[in-house]
Design a protein around this motif. Structure first.
Motif, PDB file in Angstrom:
ATOM      1  N   ILE A 436       0.864  -1.180   0.000  1.00 56.57           N
ATOM      2  CA  ILE A 436       0.000   0.000   0.000  1.00 56.57           C
ATOM      3  C   ILE A 436       0.899   1.229   0.000  1.00 56.57           C
ATOM      4  O   ILE A 436       1.611   1.501   0.974  1.00 56.57           O
ATOM      5  N   ASP A 437       0.902   1.934  -1.101  1.00 57.59           N
ATOM      6  CA  ASP A 437       1.687   3.158  -1.206  1.00 57.59           C
ATOM      7  C   ASP A 437       0.784   4.288  -1.680  1.00 57.59           C
ATOM      8  O   ASP A 437      -0.419   4.099  -1.898  1.00 57.59           O
ATOM      9  N   LEU A 438       1.355   5.472  -1.856  1.00 56.02           N
ATOM     10  CA  LEU A 438       0.543   6.632  -2.232  1.00 56.02           C
ATOM     11  C   LEU A 438      -0.055   6.475  -3.621  1.00 56.02           C
ATOM     12  O   LEU A 438      -1.161   6.967  -3.878  1.00 56.02           O
ATOM     13  N   ASN A 439       0.644   5.793  -4.527  1.00 53.23           N
ATOM     14  CA  ASN A 439       0.079   5.589  -5.852  1.00 53.23           C
ATOM     15  C   ASN A 439      -1.190   4.736  -5.763  1.00 53.23           C
ATOM     16  O   ASN A 439      -2.195   5.038  -6.417  1.00 53.23           O
ATOM     17  N   PHE A 440      -1.134   3.685  -4.937  1.00 47.92           N
ATOM     18  CA  PHE A 440      -2.334   2.868  -4.754  1.00 47.92           C
ATOM     19  C   PHE A 440      -3.460   3.686  -4.123  1.00 47.92           C
ATOM     20  O   PHE A 440      -4.615   3.601  -4.554  1.00 47.92           O
ATOM     21  N   ILE A 441      -3.146   4.462  -3.103  1.00 50.90           N
ATOM     22  CA  ILE A 441      -4.169   5.280  -2.439  1.00 50.90           C
ATOM     23  C   ILE A 441      -4.810   6.232  -3.440  1.00 50.90           C
ATOM     24  O   ILE A 441      -6.044   6.374  -3.478  1.00 50.90           O
ATOM     25  N   ASP A 442      -3.997   6.863  -4.250  1.00 52.53           N
ATOM     26  CA  ASP A 442      -4.515   7.806  -5.243  1.00 52.53           C
ATOM     27  C   ASP A 442      -5.485   7.111  -6.203  1.00 52.53           C
ATOM     28  O   ASP A 442      -6.585   7.612  -6.477  1.00 52.53           O
TER      29      ASP A 442
END
Length: 501
Positions: A436-442
């Motif tokens: 889970i990273d910021l790209n996934f969150i976005d």
């Protein structure tokens, strides 16, 4: 009752405001005189007027509806999820939608004017009601919860202005006749935070639909802190988490689309919504007719018992394909062959071609009638009138979960984000990613909140707003906020235009 016309400063700020005769948009530049506002019934009537302002209004100057024209249009068309392409001679409208797509808007864009007027008209209405409560014979203890509810609602409008325009005037005195000057974005930020914090002790802890409560105030503070770095350059991720964890009494609706059903007030997920009821005379809730093709009604009813559609807004290329086919949320968009329920065959457009919605859009300046995947998040059913009855969702519990997940990732604790993300992805029928990273969150925010009018703010927070995308080059940093509308500057010489414009 007698009516007294006041010299409300907001009337000047909004320039030549037309008289409002619709009962929902009534008399925002007037205050009831005499003894009105002293009984519970009268107080409910006054406070109800503040909430009715949330539905917006239309006059000879602009349409100012949060559901569609042009407040919703603005937030969507400058984001990476939606566009309103010109189709032949339709939807050019002075180039305002093309300018929004390309991030070349100017201060005379009427969508920008609409967003300004929507929020300041709501503020003027609330200021007038606070003025009336001031004049009432209620005790200070009786006034306190009323003030809290009204000021929290006013803070919602100022939060919108903080997000959209940044450096706006703060006007809280209905009787003040001086033309205001800009406040800095930091001053507006501090004002919103203080108003919400001051209101919370006097707001109800109960779950109350479509009203300002402690839960709603906590959610607005969480939004403020989530976007704090973008707004004022100071990250407040932990503060966002803290506010989210104060919210209680809500859960995800098992069916994602229950949040967008005609009777969506029954959803256990909705924290704040703007109610609509066509039989009660509410207006402005016709976004369902702003996206699909003119002949789309034949896919809803075999006899065409569905309102005309305007063939306007659609998803930007790439949005539809960002969803896995197994993702239940993908059904918020309408793609592919459109079947005539009366014949069982694909609808034929006037040009003889099949009505097949494609993800491809040739150009924002010259799109074909069938190009673009269409908006279908809110329920569409036979027999509906132009004014729909579903309530507009403003805040729901999925947002609270995703705010916490994002903040934990930003704080370097991605493992702590998993329980929050898992609730959202499980409902969608999707597997949790290994990382889970910021790209996934976005991307998850895009999928969960498609066409809910919030993508622009997410784009800015993640920095994607400034990067090239379909039909758009690199966006300069100053365009993170809009210009103050040119007509407002003409009326009030004390205002200074936002930098860069």
């Amino acid at each position: 009752m007698k009516i007294k016309i006041t010299a409300a400063i907001l009337v000047s700020m909004l320039f030549t405001i037309s008289s409002c005769t619709d009962l929902d948009e009534q008399l925002y530049d007037r205050v009831e005189d005499g003894n009105f506002g002293n009984t519970p019934k009268e107080i409910d009537a006054l406070v109800g007027g503040a909430y009715s302002s949330l539905r917006g209004f239309a006059d000879g100057i602009s349409n100012n509806y949060p559901t569609c024209e042009y407040v919703f249009f603005l937030n969507e068309t400058v984001s990476d999820e939606a566009t309103i392409p010109t189709r032949g001679t339709n939807w050019y409208d002075g180039g305002q939608y093309q300018d929004a797509q390309k991030h070349t808007w100017k201060a005379d864009n009427r969508m920008i004017l609409s967003a300004w007027r929507y929020n300041y008209t709501g503020i003027a209405k609330i200021n007038s009601i606070i003025y009336q409560i001031d004049k009432s014979s209620l005790t200070d203890n009786a006034k306190a919860p009323i003030y809290a509810e009204l000021k929290a609602l006013r803070a919602y409008y100022y939060y919108n202005l903080l997000d959209l325009f940044g450096n706006v005037p703060i006007v809280i005195d209905f009787a003040d006749t001086a033309l205001p000057s800009n406040s800095t974005r930091k001053q507006v930020y501090d004002f919103v935070e203080k108003e919400l914090k001051d209101a919370i002790p006097h707001l109800t802890s109960n779950v109350v639909y479509s009203k300002m409560t402690k839960n709603v105030a906590y959610a607005l503070l969480a939004r403020l802190y989530l976007n704090s770095q973008a707004f004022i350059g100071t990250a407040r991720w932990q503060d966002c988490i803290d506010m989210c964890q104060k919210i209680s009494g809500y859960t995800l609706a098992p069916d994602f689309f229950a949040n967008f059903a005609t009777q969506n007030e029954k959803s256990p997920e909705i924290i704040f919504a703007i109610p609509y009821d066509s039989k009660a005379g509410t207006v402005g809730n016709y976004m369902s007719s702003m996206s699909c093709h003119y002949l789309h009604k034949l896919t809803i009813s075999p006899v065409g018992d569905y309102p005309w559609s305007a063939n306007g807004m659609c998803a930007q290329p790439g949005v539809y394909s960002a969803f896995a086919d197994t993702d239940k949320r993908k059904k918020c968009m309408i793609a592919g062959d459109q079947i005539n329920l009366a014949t069982g065959t694909v609808i034929t457009m006037d040009n003889g071609e099949p009505l097949t919605y494609t993800e491809e859009v040739t150009s924002v300046a010259d799109a074909k009638e069938n190009q673009g995947v269409r908006l279908g998040k809110y329920e569409m059913k036979a027999g509906e009138t132009w004014e729909r009855d579903h309530d507009l969702v403003v805040i729901r519990y999925a947002e609270i979960l995703m705010m916490q997940a994002e903040c934990y990732v930003r704080l370097g604790s991605a493992d702590l984000a998993k329980p929050f993300v898992q609730q959202v992805t499980a409902r969608a029928g999707e597997e949790m990613p290994a990382v889970i990273d910021l790209n996934f969150i976005d991307q998850e925010l895009l999928k969960e909140f498609t066409f809910e009018g919030r993508r622009r703010t997410d784009n800015i927070r993640f920095g994607t707003f400034f990067q090239p995308w379909w039909e758009k080059g690199t966006t300069p940093a100053y365009r993170a906020i809009f210009p103050i509308p040119s007509t407002v500057l003409t009326t009030n010489k004390n205002l200074v235009q936002n930098p860069g414009y």
